[in-house]
Scaffold this active site. Structure first.
Site, mmCIF file in Angstrom:
data_model
loop_
_atom_site.group_PDB
_atom_site.id
_atom_site.type_symbol
_atom_site.label_atom_id
_atom_site.label_comp_id
_atom_site.label_asym_id
_atom_site.label_seq_id
_atom_site.Cartn_x
_atom_site.Cartn_y
_atom_site.Cartn_z
ATOM 1 N N GLY A 143 0.895 -1.072 0.499
ATOM 2 C CA GLY A 143 -0.353 0.152 0.005
ATOM 3 C C GLY A 143 0.807 1.675 -0.283
ATOM 4 N N CYS A 144 0.026 2.105 -0.212
ATOM 5 C CA CYS A 144 0.842 3.548 0.070
ATOM 6 C C CYS A 144 1.597 4.390 1.466
ATOM 7 C CB CYS A 144 0.346 4.687 -0.751
ATOM 8 S SG CYS A 144 -0.720 4.282 -2.408
#
Length: 246
Positions: A143-144
């Site tokens: 994920g970011c």
């Protein structure tokens, strides 16, 4: 204060195996624990001299795919991969939220956890639960900004990577900043192919024990140029901890 810099993408280090560690004591602890686990599993005879890598069983994994339900394209891209891994003994959730109990249990009982969702999964498991784990799986957080540490002014930085390190995680792959889903999906699939984390390669390596797979460090380093944004998305993933081979 320099943790957020992509040192791994400097010309002198680009394409080389690089990992990040909080301190030398951490490195000694993880290598000693990996050697103990290897001894308990009687792996010396199979692997020969111990090379300081973590022990990860490619058939003992857990996936968390699109737990928020809004990453439908990512879920579609990895649907076939998930199906192949389930046939080999993996378990996980796709397209629905993972509970804190499921997440915690996977970290305790599995050798590898792969997360495809927003951030580092902080919305699904609290930091104190991670730090209190008796033992922790290697984990990939795609994920970011999952690998970014928060600036705390005069104090040491803190964040998800260190929570996992304190919980006993031997190896963590995460992103330093926000990334695009298509590019990071290509990157992660490239890493899986290089380390042999797919159904066909695992079945083949099981039949041929002499095959030595690429380490997670080398796989991450060699996958950077597959991204369209080679120095944006391609430079975001970093590895914390010691390497592992499947």
């Amino acid at each position: 204060n320099v943790q957020g810099l992509p040192w791994e993408s400097l010309p002198v280090l680009r394409g080389r195996s690089v990992s990040r560690i909080p301190c030398i004591d951490f490195l000694h602890d993880r290598i000693a624990f990996a050697a103990l686990k290897r001894g308990q599993l009687s792996l010396e005879a199979e692997k020969g001299d111990y090379d300081g890598t973590a022990v990860v069983n490619s058939r003992n994994g857990y996936y968390i795919l699109n737990p928020s339900g809004d990453l439908t394209k990512t879920e579609g891209r990895f649907q076939g991969w998930v199906g192949d891994m389930k046939k080999l003994g993996w378990d996980g959730v796709a397209g629905k939220p993972v509970t804190e109990q499921q997440f915690s249990q996977a970290l305790k009982e599995r050798d590898l956890v792969v997360y495809f969702g927003h951030g580092g999964g902080e919305q699904y498991i609290r930091s104190h639960r991670i730090k209190a784990l008796p033992t922790c799986a290697a984990i990939m957080l795609w994920g970011c900004s999952s690998g970014n540490l928060k600036d705390m002014g005069d104090y040491d930085r803190t964040g998800t990577p260190y929570n996992y390190m304190l919980g006993g995680c031997p190896t963590l792959v995460a992103n330093l900043w926000d990334v695009t889903d298509r590019d990071i999906d290509k990157f992660s699939m490239s890493v899986f192919d290089k380390i042999g984390l797919n159904g066909n390669l695992i079945s083949r390596s099981t039949a041929n024990r002499s095959t030595t797979s690429t380490s997670i460090l080398a796989a991450v380093a060699r996958s950077r140029d597959i991204c369209k944004l080679k120095y944006l998305t391609g430079a975001a993933p970093v590895v914390y901890g010691i390497p592992f081979h499947l």
